[in-house]
Design a protein around this motif. Structure first.
Motif, PDB file in Angstrom:
ATOM      1  N   ASN A 150       0.820  -1.204   0.000  1.00  0.00           N
ATOM      2  CA  ASN A 150       0.000   0.000   0.000  1.00  0.00           C
ATOM      3  C   ASN A 150       0.858   1.260   0.000  1.00  0.00           C
ATOM      4  O   ASN A 150       0.466   2.286  -0.541  1.00  0.00           O
ATOM      5  N   VAL A 151       2.012   1.162   0.613  1.00  0.00           N
ATOM      6  CA  VAL A 151       2.919   2.308   0.683  1.00  0.00           C
ATOM      7  C   VAL A 151       3.827   2.362  -0.540  1.00  0.00           C
ATOM      8  O   VAL A 151       4.092   3.432  -1.087  1.00  0.00           O
ATOM      9  N   GLU A 152       4.298   1.201  -0.978  1.00  0.00           N
ATOM     10  CA  GLU A 152       5.272   1.126  -2.077  1.00  0.00           C
ATOM     11  C   GLU A 152       4.973  -0.108  -2.921  1.00  0.00           C
ATOM     12  O   GLU A 152       5.487  -1.194  -2.658  1.00  0.00           O
ATOM     13  N   PRO A 153       4.145   0.033  -3.938  1.00  0.00           N
ATOM     14  CA  PRO A 153       3.692  -1.131  -4.722  1.00  0.00           C
ATOM     15  C   PRO A 153       4.817  -1.969  -5.318  1.00  0.00           C
ATOM     16  O   PRO A 153       4.671  -3.179  -5.480  1.00  0.00           O
ATOM     17  N   ASN A 154       5.943  -1.351  -5.650  1.00  0.00           N
ATOM     18  CA  ASN A 154       7.037  -2.079  -6.308  1.00  0.00           C
ATOM     19  C   ASN A 154       8.215  -2.355  -5.360  1.00  0.00           C
ATOM     20  O   ASN A 154       9.357  -2.441  -5.797  1.00  0.00           O
ATOM     21  N   PHE A 155       7.899  -2.497  -4.082  1.00  0.00           N
ATOM     22  CA  PHE A 155       8.986  -2.652  -3.115  1.00  0.00           C
ATOM     23  C   PHE A 155       9.829  -3.886  -3.390  1.00  0.00           C
ATOM     24  O   PHE A 155      11.049  -3.861  -3.222  1.00  0.00           O
ATOM     25  N   LEU A 156       9.209  -4.986  -3.801  1.00  0.00           N
ATOM     26  CA  LEU A 156       9.971  -6.217  -3.989  1.00  0.00           C
ATOM     27  C   LEU A 156      10.964  -6.087  -5.139  1.00  0.00           C
ATOM     28  O   LEU A 156      12.139  -6.463  -5.012  1.00  0.00           O
ATOM     29  N   GLU A 157      10.515  -5.551  -6.282  1.00  0.00           N
ATOM     30  CA  GLU A 157      11.404  -5.396  -7.434  1.00  0.00           C
ATOM     31  C   GLU A 157      12.572  -4.464  -7.087  1.00  0.00           C
ATOM     32  O   GLU A 157      13.720  -4.716  -7.467  1.00  0.00           O
ATOM     33  N   ARG A 158      12.287  -3.380  -6.356  1.00  0.00           N
ATOM     34  CA  ARG A 158      13.352  -2.452  -5.974  1.00  0.00           C
ATOM     35  C   ARG A 158      14.358  -3.149  -5.048  1.00  0.00           C
ATOM     36  O   ARG A 158      15.575  -3.032  -5.233  1.00  0.00           O
ATOM     37  N   HIS A 159      13.828  -3.880  -4.085  1.00  0.00           N
ATOM     38  CA  HIS A 159      14.685  -4.591  -3.153  1.00  0.00           C
ATOM     39  C   HIS A 159      15.590  -5.598  -3.879  1.00  0.00           C
ATOM     40  O   HIS A 159      16.796  -5.659  -3.635  1.00  0.00           O
ATOM     41  N   LEU A 160      15.002  -6.359  -4.792  1.00  0.00           N
ATOM     42  CA  LEU A 160      15.788  -7.352  -5.522  1.00  0.00           C
ATOM     43  C   LEU A 160      16.784  -6.712  -6.482  1.00  0.00           C
ATOM     44  O   LEU A 160      17.877  -7.228  -6.700  1.00  0.00           O
ATOM     45  N   ALA A 161      16.410  -5.570  -7.050  1.00  0.00           N
ATOM     46  CA  ALA A 161      17.331  -4.853  -7.934  1.00  0.00           C
ATOM     47  C   ALA A 161      18.579  -4.419  -7.181  1.00  0.00           C
ATOM     48  O   ALA A 161      19.713  -4.615  -7.649  1.00  0.00           O
ATOM     49  N   TYR A 162      18.403  -3.857  -6.007  1.00  0.00           N
ATOM     50  CA  TYR A 162      19.545  -3.380  -5.235  1.00  0.00           C
ATOM     51  C   TYR A 162      20.386  -4.543  -4.709  1.00  0.00           C
ATOM     52  O   TYR A 162      21.615  -4.465  -4.667  1.00  0.00           O
ATOM     53  N   ARG A 163      19.736  -5.629  -4.327  1.00  0.00           N
ATOM     54  CA  ARG A 163      20.497  -6.793  -3.867  1.00  0.00           C
ATOM     55  C   ARG A 163      21.302  -7.398  -5.013  1.00  0.00           C
ATOM     56  O   ARG A 163      22.462  -7.803  -4.837  1.00  0.00           O
ATOM     57  N   ALA A 164      20.690  -7.467  -6.194  1.00  0.00           N
ATOM     58  CA  ALA A 164      21.408  -8.024  -7.339  1.00  0.00           C
ATOM     59  C   ALA A 164      22.618  -7.158  -7.688  1.00  0.00           C
ATOM     60  O   ALA A 164      23.711  -7.668  -7.959  1.00  0.00           O
ATOM     61  N   LYS A 165      22.454  -5.841  -7.672  1.00  0.00           N
ATOM     62  CA  LYS A 165      23.573  -4.952  -7.967  1.00  0.00           C
ATOM     63  C   LYS A 165      24.664  -5.113  -6.914  1.00  0.00           C
ATOM     64  O   LYS A 165      25.862  -5.162  -7.234  1.00  0.00           O
ATOM     65  N   ARG A 166      24.264  -5.225  -5.666  1.00  0.00           N
ATOM     66  CA  ARG A 166      25.227  -5.371  -4.578  1.00  0.00           C
ATOM     67  C   ARG A 166      26.056  -6.644  -4.745  1.00  0.00           C
ATOM     68  O   ARG A 166      27.210  -6.694  -4.335  1.00  0.00           O
ATOM     69  N   ASN A 167      25.461  -7.663  -5.355  1.00  0.00           N
ATOM     70  CA  ASN A 167      26.147  -8.939  -5.526  1.00  0.00           C
ATOM     71  C   ASN A 167      26.778  -9.100  -6.909  1.00  0.00           C
ATOM     72  O   ASN A 167      27.160 -10.195  -7.301  1.00  0.00           O
ATOM     73  N   GLY A 168      26.855  -8.004  -7.646  1.00  0.00           N
ATOM     74  CA  GLY A 168      27.531  -8.031  -8.929  1.00  0.00           C
ATOM     75  C   GLY A 168      26.720  -8.574 -10.075  1.00  0.00           C
ATOM     76  O   GLY A 168      27.255  -8.858 -11.147  1.00  0.00           O
ATOM     77  N   GLN A 169      25.405  -8.706  -9.899  1.00  0.00           N
ATOM     78  CA  GLN A 169      24.532  -9.257 -10.939  1.00  0.00           C
ATOM     79  C   GLN A 169      23.809  -8.104 -11.642  1.00  0.00           C
ATOM     80  O   GLN A 169      22.616  -7.874 -11.453  1.00  0.00           O
ATOM     81  N   LEU A 170      24.541  -7.386 -12.474  1.00  0.00           N
ATOM     82  CA  LEU A 170      23.995  -6.182 -13.092  1.00  0.00           C
ATOM     83  C   LEU A 170      22.812  -6.492 -14.004  1.00  0.00           C
ATOM     84  O   LEU A 170      21.803  -5.759 -14.012  1.00  0.00           O
ATOM     85  N   LYS A 171      22.899  -7.551 -14.790  1.00  0.00           N
ATOM     86  CA  LYS A 171      21.813  -7.890 -15.709  1.00  0.00           C
ATOM     87  C   LYS A 171      20.510  -8.132 -14.949  1.00  0.00           C
ATOM     88  O   LYS A 171      19.439  -7.629 -15.331  1.00  0.00           O
ATOM     89  N   GLU A 172      20.583  -8.899 -13.852  1.00  0.00           N
ATOM     90  CA  GLU A 172      19.392  -9.161 -13.052  1.00  0.00           C
ATOM     91  C   GLU A 172      18.869  -7.884 -12.413  1.00  0.00           C
ATOM     92  O   GLU A 172      17.654  -7.648 -12.346  1.00  0.00           O
ATOM     93  N   ALA A 173      19.783  -7.032 -11.947  1.00  0.00           N
ATOM     94  CA  ALA A 173      19.374  -5.772 -11.330  1.00  0.00           C
ATOM     95  C   ALA A 173      18.623  -4.888 -12.325  1.00  0.00           C
ATOM     96  O   ALA A 173      17.592  -4.283 -11.990  1.00  0.00           O
ATOM     97  N   LEU A 174      19.123  -4.825 -13.542  1.00  0.00           N
ATOM     98  CA  LEU A 174      18.462  -4.024 -14.578  1.00  0.00           C
ATOM     99  C   LEU A 174      17.078  -4.587 -14.914  1.00  0.00           C
ATOM    100  O   LEU A 174      16.135  -3.829 -15.185  1.00  0.00           O
TER     101      LEU A 174
END
Length: 319
Positions: A266-290
């Protein structure tokens, strides 16, 4: 150098870490404190992890194996049972110990007989060669206060050396959350025992792609709320005497997590995608983050959230 008189049990659960496990093992075999047993449990690996372990011959190594993957709690409990040392050291199968780690942690506990577990600072290292120093809390009162009051403990499970009696507290299957079982264990242990940290960088934590799950099924979403989940379980146990991990409370736990998801959406509809994007970038998975960032843009092309996420994935250095 400390005279190594007491046996140390080094516990190493291993699962699908074929590229790293030998380095982890050798970091223990090279310890300045030599009187230890290294207990390695292969938890049903589907790669060549067990073969890599068996290539190393040392009288101090004992190998156990599960035919099927039973999960981290079951692996740790089996190793707790097998350990015979006066002290228990944790060593993950993809991380590295400083050569003086055991010696310095044993000395720390010897100098503090009222303390049951001692950790240390750590260094997180990445595939690209970068390193990040993680400083652990050195104030004993602050450290134990945080665990008693549901705030983030300034201690890392993988850095710990503990007295044998601490292992009578088992790991638990958290049912709907598949990460942070170590944090739940720390909360349970804190109800009976005391922690401290050694002012040394003694542990090297490997940050790599395999250490992160990108599952996005509904149960995967539950991992996003692991902290709230663990605190809820701990609070009910401490204040009401209720064990929410018993079968009778399974629906209550699921309802609690689903309510957290709906509130967050209700506060942030795309919270999961944002969370996974940042985690993927943090772990060097740029393609998945994008991919995750682009999904936010597709869902809401006229809002800034997706474009902000994309910008951060492209230009921010997450650690």
């Amino acid at each position: 150098m400390m005279v190594a008189t007491r046996l140390i049990s080094v516990l190493m659960p291993a699962f699908n870490c074929v590229d790293y496990v030998q380095e982890a093992i050798h970091s223990i075999l090279k310890q300045s404190y030599g009187h230890f047993e290294l207990l390695i449990l292969d938890d049903g690996s589907t790669d060549q992890t067990l073969a890599k372990i068996e290539e190393i011959s040392d009288i101090r190594i004992t190998i156990y194996k599960h035919e099927k993957n039973l999960g981290y709690p079951a692996a740790m409990n089996a190793l707790f049972t097998a350990a015979t040392g006066a002290f228990i050291l944790i060593q993950d199968a993809d991380d590295i110990s400083d050569p003086h780690r055991i010696e310095k942690l044993v000395h720390t506990l010897d100098q503090n007989p009222d303390i049951d577990l001692a950790g240390s600072h750590l260094i997180k290292f990445y595939p690209n060669g970068k390193e990040l120093k993680i400083i652990s809390d050195l104030n004993i009162n602050n450290l134990n206060y945080s665990l008693a009051n549901y705030t983030r403990p300034g201690i890392t499970f993988g850095t710990l050396l503990m007295r044998k009696h601490v292992t009578k507290i088992p790991f638990r299957d958290l049912k709907f959350v598949t990460r942070a079982q170590d944090i739940d264990w720390l909360f349970r242990v804190s109800e009976q025992y005391r922690f401290m940290n050694c002012d040394e960088y003694l542990y090297y934590y490997r940050q790599h792609n395999e250490s992160m799950s990108n599952a996005i099924k509904r149960e995967g979403i539950f991992n996003y709320f692991f902290w709230e989940y663990i605190c809820f379980i701990s609070q009910c146990r401490r204040e009401k005497g209720i064990d929410l991990l018993s079968p009778a409370y399974e629906k209550q736990l699921r309802d609690f997590l689903n309510a957290l998801i709906e509130t967050k959406k209700n506060v942030e509809p795309n919270f999961l995608e944002r969370h996974l994007a940042y985690r993927a970038k943090r772990n060097g998975q740029l393609k998945e983050a994008l991919t995750f960032a682009w999904q936010i843009i597709i869902n809401n092309p006229l809002k800034r959230a997706g474009y902000q996420c994309l910008y951060k994935v492209l230009f921010f250095n997450f650690r």
